[in-house]
Each structure stands twice: as structure tokens, then as C-alpha cells.
Design a protein around this motif. Structure first.
Motif, PDB file in Angstrom:
ATOM      1  N   ASP A 157       0.836  -1.210   0.000  1.00 16.37           N
ATOM      2  CA  ASP A 157       0.000   0.000   0.000  1.00 16.37           C
ATOM      3  C   ASP A 157       0.865   1.252   0.000  1.00 16.37           C
ATOM      4  N   GLY A 158       1.943   1.234   0.803  1.00 18.46           N
ATOM      5  CA  GLY A 158       2.835   2.380   0.844  1.00 18.46           C
ATOM      6  C   GLY A 158       3.605   2.557  -0.451  1.00 18.46           C
ATOM      7  N   LEU A 159       4.059   1.450  -1.027  1.00 16.68           N
ATOM      8  CA  LEU A 159       4.825   1.531  -2.270  1.00 16.68           C
ATOM      9  C   LEU A 159       4.015   2.166  -3.387  1.00 16.68           C
ATOM     10  N   ARG A 160       2.717   1.993  -3.352  1.00 21.30           N
ATOM     11  CA  ARG A 160       1.866   2.580  -4.394  1.00 21.30           C
ATOM     12  C   ARG A 160       1.883   4.104  -4.352  1.00 21.30           C
ATOM     13  N   THR A 161       2.297   4.667  -3.222  1.00 23.74           N
ATOM     14  CA  THR A 161       2.413   6.128  -3.110  1.00 23.74           C
ATOM     15  C   THR A 161       3.873   6.564  -3.156  1.00 23.74           C
ATOM     16  N   GLY A 162       4.771   5.634  -3.507  1.00 25.63           N
ATOM     17  CA  GLY A 162       6.187   5.962  -3.598  1.00 25.63           C
ATOM     18  C   GLY A 162       6.925   5.938  -2.274  1.00 25.63           C
ATOM     19  N   THR A 163       6.310   5.277  -1.270  1.00 23.68           N
ATOM     20  CA  THR A 163       6.903   5.256   0.072  1.00 23.68           C
ATOM     21  C   THR A 163       7.110   3.824   0.546  1.00 23.68           C
ATOM     22  N   PHE A 164       8.339   3.534   0.979  1.00 24.24           N
ATOM     23  CA  PHE A 164       8.599   2.265   1.662  1.00 24.24           C
ATOM     24  C   PHE A 164       8.453   2.541   3.157  1.00 24.24           C
ATOM     25  N   GLY A 218      12.812   0.771  -5.793  1.00 25.58           N
ATOM     26  CA  GLY A 218      12.610   1.801  -6.810  1.00 25.58           C
ATOM     27  C   GLY A 218      13.242   1.422  -8.135  1.00 25.58           C
ATOM     28  N   THR A 219      14.445   0.852  -8.083  1.00 28.91           N
ATOM     29  CA  THR A 219      15.109   0.416  -9.313  1.00 28.91           C
ATOM     30  C   THR A 219      14.309  -0.673 -10.010  1.00 28.91           C
ATOM     31  N   ALA A 221      11.106  -1.374  -9.664  1.00 29.53           N
ATOM     32  CA  ALA A 221       9.770  -0.921 -10.075  1.00 29.53           C
ATOM     33  C   ALA A 221       9.818   0.172 -11.126  1.00 29.53           C
ATOM     34  N   GLY A 222      10.990   0.788 -11.308  1.00 26.92           N
ATOM     35  CA  GLY A 222      11.112   1.850 -12.293  1.00 26.92           C
ATOM     36  C   GLY A 222      10.422   3.129 -11.896  1.00 26.92           C
ATOM     37  N   ARG A 223      10.383   3.411 -10.609  1.00 25.53           N
ATOM     38  CA  ARG A 223       9.763   4.632 -10.110  1.00 25.53           C
ATOM     39  C   ARG A 223      10.411   5.001  -8.776  1.00 25.53           C
ATOM     40  N   PRO A 224      10.420   6.256  -8.403  1.00 22.93           N
ATOM     41  CA  PRO A 224      11.087   6.644  -7.158  1.00 22.93           C
ATOM     42  C   PRO A 224      10.347   6.115  -5.925  1.00 22.93           C
ATOM     43  N   ILE A 225      11.108   5.518  -5.018  1.00 21.46           N
ATOM     44  CA  ILE A 225      10.565   5.029  -3.756  1.00 21.46           C
ATOM     45  C   ILE A 225      11.536   5.437  -2.653  1.00 21.46           C
ATOM     46  N   THR A 226      11.020   6.047  -1.625  1.00 21.62           N
ATOM     47  CA  THR A 226      11.853   6.482  -0.510  1.00 21.62           C
ATOM     48  C   THR A 226      11.370   5.851   0.794  1.00 21.62           C
ATOM     49  N   ALA A 278      13.775  -7.814  -8.765  1.00 23.90           N
ATOM     50  CA  ALA A 278      13.714  -7.792 -10.228  1.00 23.90           C
ATOM     51  C   ALA A 278      12.776  -8.862 -10.773  1.00 23.90           C
ATOM     52  N   GLY A 279      12.504  -9.882  -9.979  1.00 24.49           N
ATOM     53  CA  GLY A 279      11.636 -10.972 -10.421  1.00 24.49           C
ATOM     54  C   GLY A 279      10.154 -10.744 -10.171  1.00 24.49           C
TER      55      GLY A 279
END
Length: 288
Positions: A157-164, A218-219, A221-226, A278-279
Motif C-alpha cells: 500500500d505504501g509503495l503505491r504512493t512511492g513510500t517504503f 525503486g530500481t 519498479a522503475g519509479r522513485p521510492i523512498t 527484479a523478479g
């Protein structure tokens, strides 16, 4: 060729072990309370024999274990409680002893033997003690934190907003392992009983900080994640058990000799976190 009974066969650890044992050429009895599930059907298609078994039904355990050579045993308090896990774990060990199995491989938790005070670690330690006292040839494998949890639940749920969102500081290391590596190592232990019987091994595949985990996600998923540190009080409002676990991870730390395991058991095919990430199909997971 061994006949290996696998509990929790439709779950993450049991399913991975069943698949690894089948790939190694063994006969697998996939034990599950839900033999008509899609996961059970998938194992059947791979060649497993699916059997109904319920930890609270000793007759079903006796029937499922009769004639087996070995058992992969997994227990969980999630969905019930730790008292139930202990009762069910003891019942499974007793059934294995009644069937006079040649080897029981129990999956526990890394550091469960160190008096962590984490409820679901302490319950596993009680079951480990029952197994050691059973007279059966035994091995305990004790996995670190599961990589697979990062692809589901509140983490996703958090990753969907770019947050780990993770209840640890950004710079504190954590040892990790995917279910696939648990299964591969369990299959190795089952195949080499004489080498592993009577041993307890903490296992992990990689060590990263939450900041490094966020970067790897992030790498992949191809999107920024912090990374964002979630307060332990927030976790405690949902689960005292999980709050105790994260406090332990942050304070004492969940160290496992990853490099030593890779040197000693290369055939387990250990995955780094980046390889695991990556998988995953992140487009489907994050946009679904």
C-alpha cells in the motif's frame, strides 16, 4: 528418492519447499486444509500428491504421514494466536513421532533461540523444544525476515504512493530471505539428513538497510521510492507482537552469517534482494 510430506504446502514456505523437492526428484505429499484450492491444484499439476490434513485433527495427520520418509513442518500464529500455534505444532511433532519418520525439518525464525521476547518467536522456540525431545531425527532452519512481505499487505500500500513505510531507521541493517531460498535450502537439508540432523541454522540471503531496500525497490519498479520510518507506537496499535519484533530488529538486530551460508551451501542458489525484486511484476502489483 524420498517421500516428503510438506505442511503449509499451499503457503509461501511450504509451497516453495514442495516445488524444490519435486524439482530434486522426490515424491511430495502436499498437506493442506484446502485440497481443492488453486494452489493445491498447481502443486498437483507439478506432480505432488495433495492430501487433506488439519493440525487439530490427529487422525488426518496420522493418515497423511503414514508411509512418508520425512516431513517439512511449518506453523504460524497468524490467523489464530501463539497458544494455538504451540498446540498445533506439538500435535504435528507427536504425529510425526507416531509415524516414525526418518527426519523432520522444522522452519522456525532466526534468533528464536535467543530469548527475544517476541511472542511468535517464543512460540516457535517452544515447538523446537518439543521436537528436540521427541526422539525424532530433526533439523531446524530459522529464516530471517521475508522479502516476499514487501510485495503485499500494508508495505505494498505504501509503495503505491512511492513510500517504503517500515518501522526501522533508514541506516539499521536487516537480514532478509525470499521464500524460494527457504524452500531450496529445506530441500537440500531433507536430501542430506546425515549432514544436517541435530542442527539448528539461522538462514538469510542478503543484508540491507531500509534505505537500501527502498532504493532497490525503486530500481526494480522503475519509479522513485523512498523510506519513511513508521513509529513503533503505530505498529503497536495494530499488533503488540509485530511491535516487539521491530523493536528487536532495531535494537539488537537480526544478524545472520549470509556470507558463510553462501560459501557453505552454494547449491541453495541464494538470491540477493535486488534479484528477488527484479523478479516481481511491479507494474501489476503497484497499478493493480
Amino acid at each position: 528418492m524420498l517421500t516428503i510430506a510438506v505442511t503449509g504446502a499451499t503457503g509461501a514456505q511450504g509451497g516453495a519447499t514442495a516445488r524444490a523437492a519435486l524439482a530434486a526428484g522426490h515424491r511430495v505429499r502436499a498437506l493442506t486444509r484446502r485440497p481443492d484450492s488453486a494452489a493445491a491444484d498447481a502443486l498437483c499439476e507439478l506432480g505432488a500428491e495433495v492430501r487433506h490434513a488439519d493440525f487439530d485433527d490427529r487422525a488426518s495427520l496420522d493418515a497423511a504421514l503414514t508411509g512418508a520418509d520425512a516431513l517439512f513442518a511449518v506453523t504460524t500464529p497468524f490467523g489464530t494466536d501463539t497458544d494455538t500455534e504451540i498446540r498445533q505444532g506439538r500435535a504435528l511433532v507427536d504425529a510425526a513421532a507416531g509415524a516414525r519418520l526418518g527426519h523432520v525439518v522444522l522452519t522456525s525464525a532466526a534468533h528464536a533461540d535467543r530469548g527475544t521476547g517476541i511472542p511468535h518467536y517464543e512460540s516457535k522456540w517452544v515447538i523446537e523444544g518439543h521436537l528436540r525431545a521427541s526422539g525424532l531425527p530433526w533439523t531446524v532452519i530459522a529464516p530471517a525476515a521475508f522479502m516476499d512481505n514487501y510485495a503485499g499487505g500494508w508495505t505494498l500500500d505504501g509503495l503505491r504512493t512511492g513510500t517504503f513505510a517500515w518501522p526501522m531507521p533508514s541506516d539499521v541493517p536487516l537480514t532478509l530471505i525470499p521464500a524460494a531460498d527457504i524452500g531450496a535450502f529445506a530441500a537440500l537439508v531433507l536430501q542430506r539428513r546425515d549432514d544436517f540432523a541435530g542442527h539448528r541454522l539461522d538462514i538469510a540471503s542478503d543484508t540491507l538497510t531500509p534505505a537500501q531496500i527502498a532504493s532497490a525497490l525503486g530500481t526494480a519498479a522503475g519509479r522513485p521510492i523512498t523510506h519513511e520510518e513508521v513509529p513503533h507506537a503505530h505498529v503497536r496499535s495494530h499488533s503488540e507482537d509485530l511491535a516487539a519484533m521491530f523493536a528487536y530488529f532495531t535494537g539488537k538486530g537480526l544478524d545472520v552469517d549470509v556470507a558463510g551460508l553462501r560459501r557453505a551451501y552454494p547449491e541453495a542458489g541464494w538470491h540477493t534482494f535486488a534479484e528477488w525484486a527484479a523478479g516481481q511484476d511491479w507494474d501489476a502489483l503497484l497499478d493493480g
